[in-house]
Design an enzyme around this catalytic site. Structure first.
Site, PDB file in Angstrom:
ATOM      1  CG  HIS A   4     -10.555 -11.483   2.514  1.00 24.79           C
ATOM      2  ND1 HIS A   4     -10.409 -10.352   1.832  1.00 24.79           N
ATOM      3  CD2 HIS A   4     -10.260 -11.233   3.626  1.00 24.79           C
ATOM      4  CE1 HIS A   4      -9.514  -9.811   2.303  1.00 24.79           C
ATOM      5  NE2 HIS A   4      -9.392 -10.095   3.594  1.00 24.79           N
ATOM      6  CG  HIS A  24      -1.669  -1.180   1.657  1.00 22.75           C
ATOM      7  ND1 HIS A  24      -1.195  -2.130   2.265  1.00 22.75           N
ATOM      8  CD2 HIS A  24      -3.004  -1.297   1.355  1.00 22.75           C
ATOM      9  CE1 HIS A  24      -2.188  -3.046   2.302  1.00 22.75           C
ATOM     10  NE2 HIS A  24      -3.048  -2.496   1.793  1.00 22.75           N
ATOM     11  CG  ASP A  56      -3.846 -11.000  -1.302  1.00 19.82           C
ATOM     12  OD1 ASP A  56      -3.111 -10.762  -2.231  1.00 19.82           O
ATOM     13  OD2 ASP A  56      -4.329  -9.870  -0.479  1.00 19.82           O
ATOM     14  CD  GLU A  88      -7.001 -12.068   2.535  1.00 21.31           C
ATOM     15  OE1 GLU A  88      -6.655 -11.022   2.199  1.00 21.31           O
ATOM     16  OE2 GLU A  88      -7.057 -12.041   3.894  1.00 21.31           O
ATOM     17  CG  ASP A 132      -2.970 -10.186   2.782  1.00 23.43           C
ATOM     18  OD1 ASP A 132      -2.402  -9.593   3.799  1.00 23.43           O
ATOM     19  OD2 ASP A 132      -4.038  -9.335   2.200  1.00 23.43           O
ATOM     20  CG  ASP A 165      -8.587 -10.890   7.154  1.00 24.63           C
ATOM     21  OD1 ASP A 165      -8.595 -12.137   6.826  1.00 24.63           O
ATOM     22  OD2 ASP A 165      -8.196  -9.874   6.677  1.00 24.63           O
ATOM     23  CD  GLU A 190      -7.427  -8.486  -0.855  1.00 25.70           C
ATOM     24  OE1 GLU A 190      -6.623  -7.858  -1.742  1.00 25.70           O
ATOM     25  OE2 GLU A 190      -7.514  -8.532   0.234  1.00 25.70           O
ATOM     26  CG  ASP A 216      -4.606 -11.338   7.026  1.00 29.42           C
ATOM     27  OD1 ASP A 216      -5.319 -11.863   6.010  1.00 29.42           O
ATOM     28  OD2 ASP A 216      -4.975 -10.245   7.298  1.00 29.42           O
TER      29      ASP A 216
END
Lengths: 437, 437, 437, 437
Positions: B272, B102, B297, B269, B340, B308, B233, B310
């Site tokens: 997600h 980002h 991801d 992802e 991710d 989440d 996404e 991750d």
């Protein structure tokens, strides 16, 4: 006397909010006008045939619990007709003007397609008479493509073309009888159109087939000058692990992908919506905003249970959010509030069938009054309008009109710097909503 | 010597399945060919900057746990550059050829947009040098439109046009720097594009604005001859209660509704996906089947946790279903497998950053080997093909070609009667899959 | 020939890991010794009668799909005996040494309790013969207190004492026949012991009644010198909205509250565990650690589905965590791994019954090998031991011995200050576990 | 004038149901008597310090959004005191008589334990003055054993005895200051007492340590003649994957297992209850029925979100079920209704702090009125009593008295045969409840 089948149940009347009679309406006053329309025309209540006249309380761990004196549980035509008589007595006593059915609810399935269709024809004539006699109308018919073992691997999406052919034959017949009975819509619920295991499934080929069947149905509808609005009813899972019509937006994606978005609307069931992880009201509102809300299966589920409980709704606040969307789109059009609800399997008295409907109808009638009052007083709608008012003029309006560019945006920031903070005030909205409930 | 930042970590090498060295690959052999392509070209691994170089282990109930000797936690440019140096050492030692960021990960946000952009420019030049020196490439850049308080009510969907303008200014800058750094894609994650409460939200107006911004971005891309593939996404919720890009198919519905379906693909992802109620592999497969899978991801969540997490993936069976879809579409194109993922907040050693990536890369490398073997041996694909073979000729083929009618279907049943029952054999598919894992 | 009922299925043999024959074991080698015990004695596999011989594939949306040539679907004793013959052929061909049943699985329910009991007596004699002939033993019997409509509002917790009396009469009979058949345990599953609505329920009075019934059963067991281990099987919900035996620890709370904790252990079903929000292995491990793991219903569910799917397990990694707990407690005692699993309703071939069991048995056999290897190599257990080593001496040991005070703790900190940070290294544990799977 | 910190907010007064002033109570009339007790004594409202005076709107994806003019965000003692002044102004204007805190909420953590304790001592003196001046009392204090990185692997259950010692030192200090401030209870919330991965965890050893710490705390309490009621607050997960105090009954199991059941009660938070898969009201009711309900953290969550949202409650129907349990146990004793609630991070105005509390207090005040009216009118309680009346005499009474045997039950059935079916009438209960809401 009060009829043949439910002799102890009177015609249900509106008695006002203070009534303690469970067989009266406290909020539903059908002819009363709300925002320029009769309550009954906003609400367009409908009773479903399957739960109320074919459901007997079986669950995955238990046998049926309900005995109905008017149902000998045989597959005879005589029994089918007696059930229909009882059904129309219930519709009439409740003062509900619509009903809905699957083909297999109203007439016994025969040994062959021909025999099944013959049974249907006989029952359709019988229902026509009952409709004429009572003024009750058909909201929609649909085909049961999930109960018979032949559909265990899907109907339109079955890996075997032979099964698809059988399913389409049922669709053809339902199109015919729905038309004959004046059904205002026709619903497709793809209960087994999905997969149990992605390991043995070609999901693309299956979805292609489903779209092809929808096109066949549209062609048949057009060639035969039928007018029923086609509706798809989304559900995320159960009985399959994953159903292709997962929720409102998944179904909209499907319709767009296959160029069907103009010919179908959605029949939204809140219990299916919550199973998909959305709030009770979400799929109604999102469908409505995109012009796709055709009808509502007005039940509720339990947010902590992972299966379809199809309960009679009893939360006026949640129902008011749905009725708000209905008011905002000017009514349900050809759709209605269909009680795809069943009394609990422990609610075994005949009168429970009435209590369930009366409670649910009053919940939605109260919800209509709440939603209308919110709109008439204007406080909450005004707060929302004000919240977005920066888009009503100037730079914001240019964005809405689609003429702003990224460069314009950057320039706006260069000139205006950091935006001011504006509270979202969720607690205030919640507090004000509670004034109306 | 072994580098400045992680002196105790060697270049990670492939040592084969029996290796017990946690700093070696047991399955990932980058130059080895599998089904006509090098492993590294099937897998296109990418490290994300935010979790691995900006995450410090804070959670909603606790302060950061991780100290990095190369990060003094200041907002200085010097610190930003030192972090970049460390990052490229990690990329190089892992042998990963891509990274993602980002805007706010790589350079400190300034007091004004101008200052933020100036910081970005300086860091982009610095990263260009590092890319050149190491050969590591940018898989994609994206704009952080969720951390700054100004975006609390949304970015593209903020009720205040002023905030939308700020968000678009960030997008413009990211388009520029992504292009300069050769970013092969550009991702839009609408973390705050959704609602916390439907009571204070005009969802239609908000979605309209979101579509308008995408059109501005497309216009800017085209006018400036940029080539990065745009990716959306999806995520169902968190931080918002409901995010408009709920899952793959909801996003596809959005793209079709606004005529954007040709210009965007999806960055899926798995964490997600499971939050949206689908299996790990579902959104990858469904996107792929409709030509919309752009990048992955490659993390995992915990199906019993509602947020989440991750996590670094460690289930080769699940990953093999994803890699199967990737093989079937001929590779990831400009996309990649972007980690991710974050080490657990309790995994506070520097070396844990390497262990997390090595375990995940080996999980996907093993998955690639499994998926390839399944395709090469052909047993499972053959069983599926056979399962649908009734559509390869005769009546079924006519259905697939779209020339069958409902009348044809009925005629087919009149002639052929009831279909035969065919077992779905899910347990057999599961057993055979276990042969490969 | 290969038997009367499954003529095309041979005795299933161990053929080693490379076997591609779905009717062979790749990992289950019953007489092979692992950590000092035969595989069959660690695993104590058991087939359940209800799913495999009474289940026919009905689901809430569909009729039965499975036809068995040996089952005419009548309620005759002759049919019951033929089913038993088929069952023992399957047990024998699989090489499974145990089975389990509900009273109503093995013999038809009569019009009265007397008639039901008479049917049971006749079938028990028949099963005794089959047990003698084949050496197959009864792992446990149980009473079906959920299928008959009389139990719709609960059995032991029914608001009507009359229903409680009926339920207890069934318990008495099952105690008798279980004893006669040498059942090593006796299971209580309170499928309808819970509530659908808290509005109409006195939960305290209901739980008191449940405890009272358990005390009656214990008294009867003791007075009649029975030895079967009593087991309670927790489940959070379904068919009720909330079941009192929600999960392992809720059930332990109940047992302690009513002073029953010495006389009962738990029968843990992983699918019930995941429905309660815990990992597959959690309730097995927690029960084991507190000496309460009596037996395991070795199935699996789908973490994304909210109902009991009772699938055959196919994930060796998850199963290895369960087998680790079993090894750590020295075996299952009188319990076993009972396949409370059903083939999918689409898996309609007779042979699917075998494939389901073979796949599941191999999953657990592989899991046993994995868990044993982990213990034999000692890497993971050693890492855990080291992690807690501060409690093996000094201040930590004093804490473990219960002699430290808050003042001691404060003094320790005054002297030693802030503790050092120690990484939890979850990713490393996950990576190493993958070495074994 | 209206105070120093919230000059635009008046003292909140009761203005009756028709009031549209968001800064007034529509239902909460503190001195009004309901069922023989003042409303304020039934409700015992309490404001929590952390959310309302330390929370600033950070979430896992965003930085703090809230600026308070009275909080310079420094760690100075001066700032801590100014926050306390603001807090007591809010308590007083709301008319709330209790508050709650963690040690780290009221005073900055120092570099050493000594420094932290010194800060605490200074602030405790300051709070004492404020309590005296305003009459506001301390409902409970608690120790924050989850925010500091040292507790990342647990506090009482940390694998490192050194960390346990630190945690116990904090407990000792909180016992002291809570006693000094007259705290009526003391809460233990084991936020990090659980596991992130079962792979690296010895859960039995950890739970043993937790019990040992509770025993140390009890000993210290007794030796120092303290009277605060000890409370454990269950939560299923977050921040850990699995928290040992999962829900009410898991915690009760723990207390019994370690012989602590007489010395602890529970502090139930509805948001934690729903995260554990139970209804909002379930854990309150079940704890109350077993004499274990000590206090309530009166917030709400969103049943579709998988994390703790700590929202202000706004559903009077749900709250009425909780207040019903409170009435039935004769009040909350030393406990209260503590608003463990935070305004949404988007609700950034100072006044939102008041609106959140006013809405929540009115929700519970309305709930108290509903629950009282239900009990005073007696319809629903009477229906429940009647439902269980078979246990009030004859055979049923014998069962309740514990003198019936299995043989008695069988004899009863032999004499009385099949029970009659009795409808559970859930829809009727729901309908009647709606009369009161």
């Amino acid at each position: 006397s009060d009829g043949e089948f439910f002799p102890n149940v009177p015609k249900i009347e509106y008695k006002g909010e203070d009534s303690k009679d469970p067989l009266s309406y406290r909020f539903y006053n059908p002819e009363e006008e709300i925002m320029g329309k009769k309550m009954k025309d906003w609400l367009r209540f409908s009773v479903c045939y399957w739960h109320t006249f074919r459901g007997k309380g079986a669950d995955p761990f238990g046998f049926p619990t309900m005995k109905r004196h008017y149902d000998d549980e045989s597959d005879s035509m005589e029994n089918a007709k007696r059930r229909a008589d009882a059904a129309f007595e219930l519709f009439t006593k409740l003062g509900v003007e619509y009903y809905t059915f699957h083909d297999r609810d109203i007439a016994p399935e025969g040994k062959t397609l021909e025999e099944s269709n013959k049974n249907l024809d006989e029952m359709v004539d019988y229902l026509m008479e009952l409709q004429k006699k009572t003024g009750v109308k058909l909201l929609w018919g649909t085909q049961n493509l999930f109960s018979n073992p032949r559909y265990m691997n899907g109907a339109f999406t079955n890996p075997d073309a032979h099964v698809l052919a059988y399913a389409c034959s049922q669709v053809k017949k339902v199109l015919d009888i729905n038309h004959k009975l004046g059904g205002e819509n026709l619903v497709f619920w793809g209960g087994r159109e999905g997969y149990q295991s992605i390991l043995n499934t070609d999901i693309k080929r299956e979805c292609d087939h489903m779209a092809t069947v929808f096109k066949m149905a549209l062609k048949y509808k057009q060639e035969n000058n039928m007018t029923a609005q086609f509706l798809i009813e989304p559900k995320p899972r159960e009985p399959t692990k994953h159903q292709y019509d997962y929720d409102a937006q998944t179904t909209i994606a499907f319709l767009h992908t296959y160029g069907l978005e103009k010919d179908f609307k959605l029949n939204i069931e809140p219990n299916h919506t919550t199973l998909a992880g959305h709030d009770f009201e979400h799929d109604c509102i999102i469908s409505s905003k995109y012009g796709m809300l055709g009808s509502i299966d007005a039940n509720t589920g339990d947010p902590l249970l992972g299966w379809d409980t199809d309960q009679f709704p009893s939360d006026p606040k949640k129902a008011a959010l749905v009725m708000g969307a209905v008011i905002d789109q000017g009514g349900l059009g050809s759709g209605g509030l269909n009680f795809d609800c069943k009394v609990r399997r422990e609610s075994t008295d005949d009168v429970d069938l009435f209590i369930g409907h009366v409670g649910a109808m009053d919940t939605y009638a109260r919800a209509l009054r709440i939603a209308a009052k919110i709109r008439e007083e204007g406080t909450l709608p005004g707060m929302i309008k004000e919240r977005y008012s920066s888009f009503d003029s100037g730079f914001g309006k240019k964005v809405e009109e689609g003429t702003a560019t990224l460069e314009d945006c950057e320039k706006y920031i260069q000139e205006n710097g950091e935006p001011e903070q504006r509270s979202g005030k969720q607690e205030l909205y919640e507090m004000i909503l509670n004034h109306y409930v």
